[in-house]
Design a protein around this motif. Structure first.
Motif, PDB file in Angstrom:
ATOM      1  N   ALA A  11       9.829  -5.398   8.065  1.00 11.33           N
ATOM      2  CA  ALA A  11      11.058  -6.171   7.876  1.00 11.33           C
ATOM      3  C   ALA A  11      11.584  -6.028   6.454  1.00 11.33           C
ATOM      4  CB  ALA A  11      10.803  -7.644   8.190  1.00 11.33           C
ATOM      5  N   ASP A  12      10.695  -5.690   5.526  1.00 13.84           N
ATOM      6  CA  ASP A  12      11.082  -5.506   4.123  1.00 13.84           C
ATOM      7  C   ASP A  12      11.449  -4.059   3.808  1.00 13.84           C
ATOM      8  OD1 ASP A  12      11.518  -6.967   1.717  1.00 13.84           O
ATOM      9  OD2 ASP A  12       9.738  -6.035   0.838  1.00 13.84           O
ATOM     10  N   GLY A  13      11.532  -3.233   4.849  1.00 15.35           N
ATOM     11  CA  GLY A  13      12.036  -1.877   4.671  1.00 15.35           C
ATOM     12  C   GLY A  13      11.002  -0.781   4.634  1.00 15.35           C
ATOM     13  N   VAL A  14       9.726  -1.104   4.820  1.00 15.77           N
ATOM     14  CA  VAL A  14       8.690  -0.073   4.825  1.00 15.77           C
ATOM     15  C   VAL A  14       8.697   0.634   6.177  1.00 15.77           C
ATOM     16  CG1 VAL A  14       6.220   0.389   4.626  1.00 15.77           C
ATOM     17  CG2 VAL A  14       7.287  -1.360   3.180  1.00 15.77           C
ATOM     18  N   ALA A  15       8.712   1.959   6.153  1.00 19.37           N
ATOM     19  CA  ALA A  15       8.683   2.725   7.395  1.00 19.37           C
ATOM     20  C   ALA A  15       7.341   2.534   8.094  1.00 19.37           C
ATOM     21  CB  ALA A  15       8.903   4.203   7.100  1.00 19.37           C
ATOM     22  N   PRO A  16       7.332   2.517   9.430  1.00 22.05           N
ATOM     23  CA  PRO A  16       6.066   2.333  10.147  1.00 22.05           C
ATOM     24  C   PRO A  16       4.963   3.288   9.692  1.00 22.05           C
ATOM     25  CG  PRO A  16       7.888   2.150  11.673  1.00 22.05           C
ATOM     26  CD  PRO A  16       8.481   2.561  10.359  1.00 22.05           C
ATOM     27  N   ALA A  17       5.316   4.541   9.430  1.00 20.00           N
ATOM     28  CA  ALA A  17       4.312   5.530   9.035  1.00 20.00           C
ATOM     29  C   ALA A  17       3.675   5.211   7.689  1.00 20.00           C
ATOM     30  CB  ALA A  17       4.941   6.918   8.992  1.00 20.00           C
ATOM     31  N   ASP A  18       4.324   4.369   6.887  1.00 18.21           N
ATOM     32  CA  ASP A  18       3.835   4.076   5.535  1.00 18.21           C
ATOM     33  C   ASP A  18       3.182   2.701   5.407  1.00 18.21           C
ATOM     34  OD1 ASP A  18       4.888   6.520   4.700  1.00 18.21           O
ATOM     35  OD2 ASP A  18       6.839   5.629   4.238  1.00 18.21           O
ATOM     36  N   VAL A  19       3.167   1.924   6.481  1.00 16.18           N
ATOM     37  CA  VAL A  19       2.746   0.529   6.389  1.00 16.18           C
ATOM     38  C   VAL A  19       1.327   0.399   5.842  1.00 16.18           C
ATOM     39  CG1 VAL A  19       2.062  -1.471   7.786  1.00 16.18           C
ATOM     40  CG2 VAL A  19       4.340  -0.479   8.054  1.00 16.18           C
ATOM     41  N   TYR A  20       0.376   1.151   6.378  1.00 14.23           N
ATOM     42  CA  TYR A  20      -1.012   0.937   5.960  1.00 14.23           C
ATOM     43  C   TYR A  20      -1.285   1.517   4.578  1.00 14.23           C
ATOM     44  CZ  TYR A  20      -1.656  -0.979  10.536  1.00 14.23           C
ATOM     45  OH  TYR A  20      -1.529  -1.766  11.652  1.00 14.23           O
ATOM     46  N   ALA A  21      -0.537   2.542   4.181  1.00 13.42           N
ATOM     47  CA  ALA A  21      -0.659   3.028   2.809  1.00 13.42           C
ATOM     48  C   ALA A  21      -0.202   1.962   1.826  1.00 13.42           C
ATOM     49  CB  ALA A  21       0.156   4.308   2.627  1.00 13.42           C
ATOM     50  N   VAL A  22       0.870   1.249   2.155  1.00 13.58           N
ATOM     51  CA  VAL A  22       1.356   0.170   1.296  1.00 13.58           C
ATOM     52  C   VAL A  22       0.383  -1.001   1.310  1.00 13.58           C
ATOM     53  CG1 VAL A  22       3.227  -1.481   0.923  1.00 13.58           C
ATOM     54  CG2 VAL A  22       3.763   0.879   1.559  1.00 13.58           C
ATOM     55  N   LEU A  23      -0.104  -1.373   2.477  1.00 10.99           N
ATOM     56  CA  LEU A  23      -1.036  -2.494   2.573  1.00 10.99           C
ATOM     57  C   LEU A  23      -2.348  -2.219   1.841  1.00 10.99           C
ATOM     58  CD1 LEU A  23      -0.835  -3.962   6.197  1.00 10.99           C
ATOM     59  CD2 LEU A  23      -0.297  -5.111   4.038  1.00 10.99           C
ATOM     60  N   ASN A  24      -2.697  -0.977   1.665  1.00 12.18           N
ATOM     61  CA  ASN A  24      -3.944  -0.636   0.985  1.00 12.18           C
ATOM     62  C   ASN A  24      -3.861  -0.797  -0.518  1.00 12.18           C
ATOM     63  OD1 ASN A  24      -6.499   0.283   2.256  1.00 12.18           O
ATOM     64  ND2 ASN A  24      -5.085   1.439   3.558  1.00 12.18           N
ATOM     65  N   THR A  25      -2.801  -1.411  -1.002  1.00 11.20           N
ATOM     66  CA  THR A  25      -2.671  -1.721  -2.428  1.00 11.20           C
ATOM     67  C   THR A  25      -2.501  -3.225  -2.595  1.00 11.20           C
ATOM     68  OG1 THR A  25      -0.244  -1.564  -2.466  1.00 11.20           O
ATOM     69  CG2 THR A  25      -1.494   0.478  -2.760  1.00 11.20           C
ATOM     70  N   PRO A  26      -3.003  -3.795  -3.687  1.00 10.98           N
ATOM     71  CA  PRO A  26      -2.791  -5.230  -3.922  1.00 10.98           C
ATOM     72  C   PRO A  26      -1.309  -5.597  -3.946  1.00 10.98           C
ATOM     73  CG  PRO A  26      -4.464  -4.379  -5.410  1.00 10.98           C
ATOM     74  CD  PRO A  26      -3.865  -3.185  -4.726  1.00 10.98           C
ATOM     75  N   GLU A  27      -0.502  -4.695  -4.504  1.00  8.92           N
ATOM     76  CA  GLU A  27       0.942  -4.968  -4.557  1.00  8.92           C
ATOM     77  C   GLU A  27       1.550  -5.013  -3.162  1.00  8.92           C
ATOM     78  OE1 GLU A  27      -0.601  -3.164  -8.229  1.00  8.92           O
ATOM     79  OE2 GLU A  27      -0.601  -2.477  -6.127  1.00  8.92           O
TER      80      GLU A  27
END
Length: 353
Positions: free
Chosen positions: A177-193
């Motif tokens: 919902a904040d604009g992260v593409a589905p393919a990138d979701v877990y890469a983003v979640l794998n960071t504290p930020e």
């Protein structure tokens, strides 16, 4: 055959978790745990009762509420109230690694090539392809929402929201919902930020949220007008539609995955567990189940037995075009590594005013 109600069965599970069930547990009937509500009623009609009748097996039922707590209770107490349980992939993988579930002898079930590749794991046999969607009541909504982002539009839709109580699914939804593409979701979640970003996005709707624990609650709340929009299992909404409720689904940003049957290590009826799972993996029965509940089969032949018009409302094809596969290896690795930590953070966050 004997079937106990959810109330009685849950009392059994609580007693087991508290260590109040002793050797008597060894004498219990074969026990199947699943997700409760109308979903489990459909399973009872298509799988549980026919299995009991054809095999002569008396059985009990219980309800699994998701997450790890009920399995942790088994580890802590040594009490095993279930023989077979249906569960999501991350809990399946963790339980397999920690010895909670039996490493399966696939020769006692079906040839592995008969199933979707993601339905075959060391400890689990995939039984459905399911998804969560954003749903609403078309009789009461006014302007119909059309996207995942609309769930966060509290100006156009200021009413209550329903969401599953727990970090899994919600963190993914928040990032998309904040604009992260589905393919990138877990890469983003794998960071504290990335985790902070997901919680910050959830902060935007948190004052409006009613947290549901059981899948049956979401369509009930929508039909009653208790919430305006809700995260919900697609099968629950499809079932409510069959009952005459004018509930609609938004497939944009859907999260989909596979649920599996697992046999609990140390359970007294493991042979019956194998027999039941083999019975429930029959392609004709899986195809029949799609008529009762709009989840997809995992048997390759079962998919071909589904009527085309029914297939259009399943988690398949164009309905998944903007979706996130929550059963990917990235998803599994993430939740196996971080579920306990994020659940603790989630519980603190929910408790905060």
């Amino acid at each position: 055959m004997r079937i106990i109600t959810r109330k009685v069965s849950m009392l059994f599970a609580v007693a087991a978790a508290l260590g109040l069930v002793s050797a008597a547990a060894d004498a219990r009937d074969f026990t199947i745990a699943s997700w409760g509500g109308t979903y489990q009623e459909a399973q009872r009609n298509v799988y549980f009762t026919p299995f009991g009748e054809t095999s002569g097996t008396a059985f009990l039922e219980d309800v699994y509420l998701g997450g790890w707590a009920q399995f942790q209770a088994m580890q802590d107490t040594g009490q095993i109230p279930w023989d077979v349980v249906q569960l999501e992939t991350s809990e399946l993988v963790r339980g397999c690694e920690e010895g909670v579930f039996v490493k399966l002898d696939w020769s006692r079930i079906v040839p592995t090539g008969d199933l979707l590749p993601d339905a075959v794991t060391d400890c689990g046999v995939g039984t459905i392809v399911w998804s969560v969607v954003i749903a609403y009541n078309a009789d009461t909504i006014g302007t119909a929402p059309a996207s995942l982002a609309d769930f966060w539009d509290t100006k156009t839709w200021p009413g209550k929201r329903g969401m599953r109580n727990g970090p899994k699914l919600n963190l993914e939804y928040a990032l998309m919902a904040d604009g992260v593409a589905p393919a990138d979701v877990y890469a983003v979640l794998n960071t504290p930020e990335g985790v902070d970003r997901a919680f910050a996005k959830l902060d935007e709707v948190k004052p409006l949220v009613q947290w549901w624990e059981a899948g049956a609650q979401a369509p009930e709340w929508l039909a009653a007008g208790d919430v305006e929009l809700s995260v919900a299992y697609n099968g629950r909404i499809s079932n409510a539609q069959k009952d005459g409720k004018n509930l609609q689904m938004i497939w944009d940003g859907t999260i989909y995955a596979i649920d599996s049957w697992a046999i609990v290590e140390g359970a007294p009826h493991q042979d019956a567990g194998y027999d039941f799972i083999r019975f429930a993996t029959d392609p004709g029965r899986q195809a029949a189940f799609t008529k009762a509940y709009a989840y997809g089969p995992t048997h390759n032949d079962g998919i071909g037995m589904v009527e085309p018009e029914r297939a259009m409302i399943l988690p398949a094809g164009d309905n998944l075009a903007t979706g996130l596969f929550g059963g990917s290896q990235d998803a599994i690795d993430f939740w196996v590594d971080y579920q306990e930590e994020l659940t603790e953070r989630w519980n603190r966050w929910v408790a905060q005013n």
